[in-house]
Write an enzyme that holds these catalytic residues in place. Structure first.
Site, mmCIF file in Angstrom:
data_model
loop_
_atom_site.group_PDB
_atom_site.id
_atom_site.type_symbol
_atom_site.label_atom_id
_atom_site.label_comp_id
_atom_site.label_asym_id
_atom_site.label_seq_id
_atom_site.Cartn_x
_atom_site.Cartn_y
_atom_site.Cartn_z
ATOM 1 N N ASN A 142 0.814 -1.223 0.000
ATOM 2 C CA ASN A 142 0.000 0.000 0.000
ATOM 3 C C ASN A 142 0.850 1.276 0.000
ATOM 4 O O ASN A 142 0.479 2.272 -0.629
ATOM 5 C CB ASN A 142 -0.919 -0.034 1.234
ATOM 6 C CG ASN A 142 -1.900 1.116 1.292
ATOM 7 O OD1 ASN A 142 -2.558 1.426 0.301
ATOM 8 N ND2 ASN A 142 -2.003 1.751 2.438
ATOM 9 N N GLU A 161 7.603 -7.680 5.509
ATOM 10 C CA GLU A 161 6.282 -8.051 6.019
ATOM 11 C C GLU A 161 6.329 -9.509 6.467
ATOM 12 O O GLU A 161 7.068 -10.312 5.894
ATOM 13 C CB GLU A 161 5.305 -7.810 4.854
ATOM 14 C CG GLU A 161 4.029 -8.578 4.797
ATOM 15 C CD GLU A 161 3.055 -8.251 5.912
ATOM 16 O OE1 GLU A 161 2.793 -7.060 6.152
ATOM 17 O OE2 GLU A 161 2.579 -9.209 6.530
ATOM 18 N N CYS A 220 -2.354 2.402 14.311
ATOM 19 C CA CYS A 220 -3.778 2.344 14.657
ATOM 20 C C CYS A 220 -3.950 2.260 16.169
ATOM 21 O O CYS A 220 -5.042 1.954 16.645
ATOM 22 C CB CYS A 220 -4.454 1.165 13.955
ATOM 23 S SG CYS A 220 -3.636 -0.396 14.294
HETATM 24 C C1 SAM Z 1 -1.460 -2.230 9.871
HETATM 25 S S1 SAM Z 1 -1.046 -3.440 8.706
HETATM 26 C C2 SAM Z 1 -0.242 -2.431 7.501
HETATM 27 C C3 SAM Z 1 -0.125 -3.007 6.128
HETATM 28 C C4 SAM Z 1 0.215 -2.020 5.012
HETATM 29 N N1 SAM Z 1 1.239 -1.098 5.392
HETATM 30 C C5 SAM Z 1 -1.018 -1.283 4.521
HETATM 31 O O1 SAM Z 1 -1.080 -0.045 4.625
HETATM 32 O O2 SAM Z 1 -1.925 -1.933 3.982
HETATM 33 C C6 SAM Z 1 0.217 -4.278 9.540
HETATM 34 C C7 SAM Z 1 0.914 -5.359 8.761
HETATM 35 O O3 SAM Z 1 1.910 -5.935 9.623
HETATM 36 C C8 SAM Z 1 2.019 -7.314 9.324
HETATM 37 N N2 SAM Z 1 2.618 -7.977 10.497
HETATM 38 C C9 SAM Z 1 2.006 -8.334 11.653
HETATM 39 N N3 SAM Z 1 2.888 -8.914 12.485
HETATM 40 C C10 SAM Z 1 4.088 -8.940 11.827
HETATM 41 C C11 SAM Z 1 5.376 -9.414 12.162
HETATM 42 N N4 SAM Z 1 5.609 -10.002 13.339
HETATM 43 N N5 SAM Z 1 6.379 -9.268 11.274
HETATM 44 C C12 SAM Z 1 6.143 -8.665 10.086
HETATM 45 N N6 SAM Z 1 4.926 -8.195 9.704
HETATM 46 C C13 SAM Z 1 3.907 -8.336 10.572
HETATM 47 C C14 SAM Z 1 0.599 -7.736 9.011
HETATM 48 O O4 SAM Z 1 0.596 -8.907 8.223
HETATM 49 C C15 SAM Z 1 0.057 -6.504 8.269
HETATM 50 O O5 SAM Z 1 0.231 -6.645 6.885
#
Ligand code: SAM
Length: 453
Positions: free
Chosen positions: A307, A323, A409
């Site tokens: 994104n 990610e 968030c």
């Molecule tokens: C708030 S979302 C943001 C995604 C992206 N930036 C967007 O705007 O759509 C957080 C992301 O962190 C990833 N995530 C969660 N735990 C994680 C970890 N331990 N290591 C890497 N990524 C992780 C999730 O899969 C998710 O895609």
């Protein structure tokens, strides 16, 4: 016979981050929905937990007048508030919601003694019809089926026929979703549904506890054809998602970010920002903070399906998106390819919370070194609610790193991480809130950190 909940008359003294009015009953805290400071309410106690009580409230009617009402109170636009727990702030004016959310963030920053250089004007573009994704409970009550969010302080599914927060397309599906489940041979074997909308199509994820009969599949085929949506059956985890005709491929949804000439694909169960319009604004702001990034190396931590990664690449940066979900990084790569950005961006799947990650194996530096032979000059951080995790300090050690845009968030973990960045020599130049989830208690925060002198 079920006991009816106790009702008490109380004076409300404050408003929690969750949008609950706070009062005291027998020297113990009680949190009340639909109650604002300065108001006298009748609180209907619905739940007791850890010495606290939780209740729904209604204003004590002072001889038919509303003299008792807080000045920020507005009539709820949603007929199901406060019973439906999907939203928490329909009784608060839009301006007061923004102020309350900003004040909550300010309090968190004060708690950790991080003083922002300046506050960004809060961003709020849409109030209703914004939610493109939702998980909803299903419950069979006699002949009827309920599909909705959980009731406040309860596990019960709220009785709703439409929803002001969902997009109007998703909201319009609710009656037929209910009648389709009701017509199934064993409706009680459907515990929940998920709905997801892209710019050009909709997917419905039907969780089922037992295999569907041929007749039940037929019902859903009819639903699919009538509403021109994709119905996916889910017997266990997301890896079991399948089309009604198992031979058919699960189709990705898509959304555009026209400002950067991008179209991104995602599967219905993957993370995407639920509010499309606000997301575009958020991406624009994040890139605006970074300024001219042509030729710069950027690491996009917690990148999801790209994104921020793709807009950064479109703006001229060389980007690595990192990610935890391999499925998301594969989708990111696919998105880069579809948008002609494969050279400018790469994706790496790594558990960014892994305690074993040492400075030597630092995710942002090693990934950008591997792909572009340089350390990053900028970081985007967009972690889950739990924050950036234990390795944050190791991502910000390289002297090349000039700036960080942090999207969050959760104001609490944002503040904790802001303190850690401040201890590591970064200054919070500007911070602000994005009302991504109006009428709920959720809020998005964006902060721009620059290396201090
Ligand atoms: C708030 S979302 C943001 C995604 C992206 N930036 C967007 O705007 O759509 C957080 C992301 O962190 C990833 N995530 C969660 N735990 C994680 C970890 N331990 N290591 C890497 N990524 C992780 C999730 O899969 C998710 O895609």
């Amino acid at each position: 016979m079920a006991k009816s909940p106790t009702e008490v008359e109380l004076d409300v003294v404050n408003l929690s981050e969750d949008g609950l009015g706070g009062a005291t009953l027998n020297d113990r805290p009680i949190w009340i929905r639909n109650a604002l400071p300065g108001e006298r309410v009748i609180a209907r106690i619905l739940k007791r937990r850890g010495g606290k009580k939780f209740a729904d409230g209604r204003l004590v009617d002072s001889a038919g007048s509303e003299v008792n009402a807080n000045k920020d109170r507005v009539p709820s636009a949603c007929e199901y508030f406060p019973r439906c727990g999907g939203c928490a702030m329909h009784h608060i004016s839009a301006d007061a919601q923004l102020l309350h959310k900003q004040n909550s963030l300010a309090e968190e920053l004060l708690r950790v003694a991080v003083e922002p250089g300046q506050w960004r004007q809060p961003s709020a573009l849409v109030r209703t019809g914004y939610r493109r994704k939702a998980r909803m409970g299903v419950r069979v009550v006699g002949e009827n089926v309920l599909v909705g969010f959980r009731e406040s302080f309860s596990n019960r599914v709220a009785r709703i026929d439409h929803c002001l927060t969902l997009t109007k397309e998703l909201s319009a599906l609710l009656p037929d979703l209910k009648s389709t489940i009701a017509a199934m041979s064993e409706p009680h074997t459907i515990p929940q549904l998920e709905v997801a909308q892209g710019d050009s199509s909709v997917a419905i994820l039907v969780r089922h506890l037992q295999p569907l009969s041929a007749e039940d599949r037929e019902l859903w085929c009819h639903f699919e054809l009538k509403h021109r949506v994709q119905v996916l059956l889910q017997s266990k985890g997301y890896d079991t998602l399948a089309r009604l005709n198992e031979q058919d491929e699960v189709m990705a949804l898509d959304y555009k970010i026209p400002e950067y000439g991008l179209s991104l694909q995602f599967y219905a169960h993957q993370f995407t920002q639920v509010n499309a319009l606000m997301n575009r604004e958020l991406v624009r702001t994040a890139l605006g903070y970074l300024g001219n990034i042509t030729g710069h190396i950027v690491a996009d931590m917690f990148c999801g399906i790209g994104n921020f990664t793709l807009p950064l690449a479109r703006a001229g940066a060389k980007v690595v998106g990192i990610e935890g979900s391999q499925e998301a990084t594969l989708m990111g790569q696919n998105n880069a390819q579809r948008n002609g950005l494969s050279e400018q961006c790469h994706f790496a799947d790594e558990d960014l919370y892994s305690e074993t990650a040492s400075a030597e194996a630092d995710a942002s530096m090693s990934a950008t070194m591997r792909h572009f032979g340089q350390f990053p000059q900028a970081l985007i951080l967009d972690p889950p609610r739990s924050g950036a995790g234990p390795n944050l300090e190791s991502w910000v050690t390289s002297p090349e790193l000039e700036q960080i845009v942090y999207v969050s968030c959760n104001p609490k973990t944002f503040a904790d991480d802001a303190k850690r960045l401040s201890d590591a020599g970064f200054v919070l130049r500007e911070v602000g809130i994005y009302d991504m989830f109006p009428n709920t208690a959720h809020v998005e925060t964006i902060g721009h950190f620059v290396r201090g002198i």
